[in-house]
Design a protein around this motif. Structure first.
Motif, PDB file in Angstrom:
ATOM      1  N   UNK A 197       0.853  -1.181   0.000  1.00  0.00           N
ATOM      2  CA  UNK A 197       0.000   0.000   0.000  1.00  0.00           C
ATOM      3  C   UNK A 197       0.893   1.237   0.000  1.00  0.00           C
ATOM      4  N   UNK A 198       0.699   2.107  -0.980  1.00  0.00           N
ATOM      5  CA  UNK A 198       1.530   3.315  -1.090  1.00  0.00           C
ATOM      6  C   UNK A 198       0.638   4.553  -1.164  1.00  0.00           C
ATOM      7  N   UNK A 199       1.225   5.670  -0.735  1.00  0.00           N
ATOM      8  CA  UNK A 199       0.515   6.948  -0.749  1.00  0.00           C
ATOM      9  C   UNK A 199       1.476   8.048  -1.167  1.00  0.00           C
ATOM     10  N   UNK A 200       0.917   9.169  -1.572  1.00  0.00           N
ATOM     11  CA  UNK A 200       1.747  10.341  -1.877  1.00  0.00           C
ATOM     12  C   UNK A 200       2.327  10.889  -0.582  1.00  0.00           C
ATOM     13  N   UNK A 201       3.515  11.513  -0.631  1.00  0.00           N
ATOM     14  CA  UNK A 201       4.108  12.074   0.598  1.00  0.00           C
ATOM     15  C   UNK A 201       3.193  13.057   1.313  1.00  0.00           C
ATOM     16  N   UNK A 202       2.310  13.697   0.546  1.00  0.00           N
ATOM     17  CA  UNK A 202       1.423  14.685   1.162  1.00  0.00           C
ATOM     18  C   UNK A 202       0.182  14.056   1.802  1.00  0.00           C
ATOM     19  N   UNK A 203      -0.053  12.779   1.570  1.00  0.00           N
ATOM     20  CA  UNK A 203      -1.246  12.121   2.090  1.00  0.00           C
ATOM     21  C   UNK A 203      -1.109  11.927   3.601  1.00  0.00           C
ATOM     22  N   UNK A 204      -2.227  12.009   4.320  1.00  0.00           N
ATOM     23  CA  UNK A 204      -2.182  11.863   5.786  1.00  0.00           C
ATOM     24  C   UNK A 204      -1.669  10.483   6.192  1.00  0.00           C
ATOM     25  N   UNK A 205      -1.931   9.459   5.360  1.00  0.00           N
ATOM     26  CA  UNK A 205      -1.474   8.118   5.705  1.00  0.00           C
ATOM     27  C   UNK A 205       0.050   8.004   5.655  1.00  0.00           C
ATOM     28  N   UNK A 206       0.713   8.881   4.878  1.00  0.00           N
ATOM     29  CA  UNK A 206       2.170   8.846   4.786  1.00  0.00           C
ATOM     30  C   UNK A 206       2.818   9.230   6.103  1.00  0.00           C
ATOM     31  N   UNK A 207       2.067   9.914   6.952  1.00  0.00           N
ATOM     32  CA  UNK A 207       2.615  10.352   8.245  1.00  0.00           C
ATOM     33  C   UNK A 207       2.161   9.454   9.391  1.00  0.00           C
ATOM     34  N   UNK A 208       1.419   8.439   9.086  1.00  0.00           N
ATOM     35  CA  UNK A 208       0.888   7.560  10.128  1.00  0.00           C
ATOM     36  C   UNK A 208       2.020   6.708  10.720  1.00  0.00           C
ATOM     37  N   UNK A 209       2.035   6.554  12.030  1.00  0.00           N
ATOM     38  CA  UNK A 209       3.107   5.826  12.704  1.00  0.00           C
ATOM     39  C   UNK A 209       2.739   4.367  12.989  1.00  0.00           C
ATOM     40  N   UNK A 210       1.454   4.056  13.110  1.00  0.00           N
ATOM     41  CA  UNK A 210       1.053   2.690  13.426  1.00  0.00           C
ATOM     42  C   UNK A 210       0.466   2.033  12.173  1.00  0.00           C
ATOM     43  N   UNK A 211       0.642   0.721  12.032  1.00  0.00           N
ATOM     44  CA  UNK A 211       0.117   0.029  10.846  1.00  0.00           C
ATOM     45  C   UNK A 211      -1.411   0.062  10.805  1.00  0.00           C
ATOM     46  N   UNK A 212      -1.945   0.048   9.597  1.00  0.00           N
ATOM     47  CA  UNK A 212      -3.390  -0.041   9.409  1.00  0.00           C
ATOM     48  C   UNK A 212      -3.848  -1.480   9.625  1.00  0.00           C
ATOM     49  N   UNK A 213      -5.003  -1.649  10.258  1.00  0.00           N
ATOM     50  CA  UNK A 213      -5.597  -2.973  10.376  1.00  0.00           C
ATOM     51  C   UNK A 213      -6.335  -3.311   9.078  1.00  0.00           C
ATOM     52  N   UNK A 214      -6.679  -4.583   8.941  1.00  0.00           N
ATOM     53  CA  UNK A 214      -7.435  -4.990   7.751  1.00  0.00           C
ATOM     54  C   UNK A 214      -8.757  -4.232   7.672  1.00  0.00           C
ATOM     55  N   UNK A 215      -9.414  -4.023   8.808  1.00  0.00           N
ATOM     56  CA  UNK A 215     -10.687  -3.295   8.812  1.00  0.00           C
ATOM     57  C   UNK A 215     -10.491  -1.856   8.345  1.00  0.00           C
ATOM     58  N   UNK A 216      -9.401  -1.224   8.778  1.00  0.00           N
ATOM     59  CA  UNK A 216      -9.134   0.151   8.353  1.00  0.00           C
ATOM     60  C   UNK A 216      -8.839   0.209   6.853  1.00  0.00           C
ATOM     61  N   UNK A 217      -8.098  -0.782   6.347  1.00  0.00           N
ATOM     62  CA  UNK A 217      -7.828  -0.827   4.904  1.00  0.00           C
ATOM     63  C   UNK A 217      -9.133  -0.995   4.139  1.00  0.00           C
ATOM     64  N   UNK A 218     -10.022  -1.832   4.683  1.00  0.00           N
ATOM     65  CA  UNK A 218     -11.304  -2.077   4.018  1.00  0.00           C
ATOM     66  C   UNK A 218     -12.127  -0.803   3.873  1.00  0.00           C
TER      67      UNK A 218
END
Length: 310
Positions: free
Chosen positions: A181-202
């Motif tokens: 899973x990739x995001x642009x450097x400006x995306x909020x997910x690019x600054x996230x420190x904890x991994x996403x769960x499967x539910x969050x990805x969904x």
């Protein structure tokens, strides 16, 4: 058409014709590279199969019977036709060896096939190789279209992505491809420190490939393991390059082959978004129509290159 079982094989016919030409079983045996005893036994078996005497053996040599003379006339015509068919088959094989039609999924076509084809050409142009080089035509499509094209005879070889063995074609596993899973450097997910769960990805609206693509299918299967489905995509495009460029331009995140984003991750034009308990990986398969073993010629040659090329 069912034959009677009295028809000898072509080698026996050729041996009989040579006896008629040379007047000797021994001379015919030498011409065919077998012993006189072997030739004599083969002719005896031929007479038994036909059901009539073909040769009269005596102290002064071997001569044809009346039936044998007729058989030689028929055999000569049959052998001539066989030679023409054999030459035609060789021409067909020559065309096959000179041309290879490939249809491949986007990831394979864009990131893997180029180096495989370079290695194939290098192999074919090595000193001492006399088969010549293969002309390759390549079409990129999603996995569903690849399978349709191969099954319809529009391609000699296909490459697809996905977890399941495709029906209606023969196949072999050639490797595995991890999706990240990739995001642009400006995306909020690019600054996230904890991994996403499967539910969050969904719950994410992603930049996605169209339905029928191997990439989209594998993401859906990975979430289905957790009883989840994908959210409607933010945007839907038809190539992995378009997906990557959309994300780089600031669009919604996307799952892409690691092969497709390695350079971007190093350059920080894309950022890896970590996930937890979500394995998004797919098998890569080569597919063809026919038996379990790949067809001889350039199809088998290219698969041998794939097997030894990292």
């Amino acid at each position: 058409m069912a034959l009677s079982g009295h028809l000898p094989d072509l080698d026996s016919f050729a041996l009989l014709v040579e006896v008629a030409r040379s007047g000797s079983i021994g001379a015919a045996a030498r011409a065919h590279g077998v012993s006189q005893q072997s030739a004599s036994e083969r002719l005896t078996t031929m007479e038994r199969q036909v059901g009539v005497p073909l040769l009269s053996r005596g102290a002064r040599g071997t001569r044809l019977t009346a039936s044998g003379a007729l058989m030689v006339e028929w055999a000569a015509r049959m052998l001539q036709v066989a030679e023409e068919v054999d030459a035609s088959i060789a021409a067909l094989r020559g065309e096959r060896d000179r041309e290879l039609r490939i249809v491949a999924s986007m990831t394979v076509a864009e990131h893997l096939l180029p180096r495989w084809l370079v290695a194939l050409r290098q192999q074919q142009t090595q000193p001492g190789t006399d088969r010549g080089t293969t002309s390759v035509s390549l079409r990129a499509a999603n996995s569903a279209e690849v399978l349709r094209a191969v099954a319809a005879g529009e391609a000699d070889l296909g490459f697809v992505e996905g977890a399941d063995r495709p029906p209606g074609v023969s196949s072999t596993e050639i490797g595995r491809d991890d999706l990240v899973l990739v995001a642009a450097p400006s995306d909020r997910l690019a600054r996230r420190r904890t991994p996403l769960t499967a539910a969050q990805v969904s719950g994410l609206a992603l930049t996605s490939r169209e339905r029928g693509s191997g990439t989209r299918e594998v993401v859906e299967q990975a979430l289905a393991v957790h009883g989840l489905t994908t959210a409607p995509p933010a945007v839907e495009v038809t190539t992995s390059t378009a997906v990557r460029e959309t994300v780089r331009a600031g669009g919604a995140p996307a799952f892409l082959s690691r092969h497709a984003v390695e350079a971007d991750l190093r350059a920080r034009t894309l950022v890896l978004v970590r996930t937890r308990d979500l394995t998004v990986s797919r098998l890569l398969r080569a597919v063809w129509v026919g038996g379990a073993e790949a067809p001889a010629g350039p199809v088998r040659d290219l698969l041998a290159v794939v097997a030894r090329t990292p």
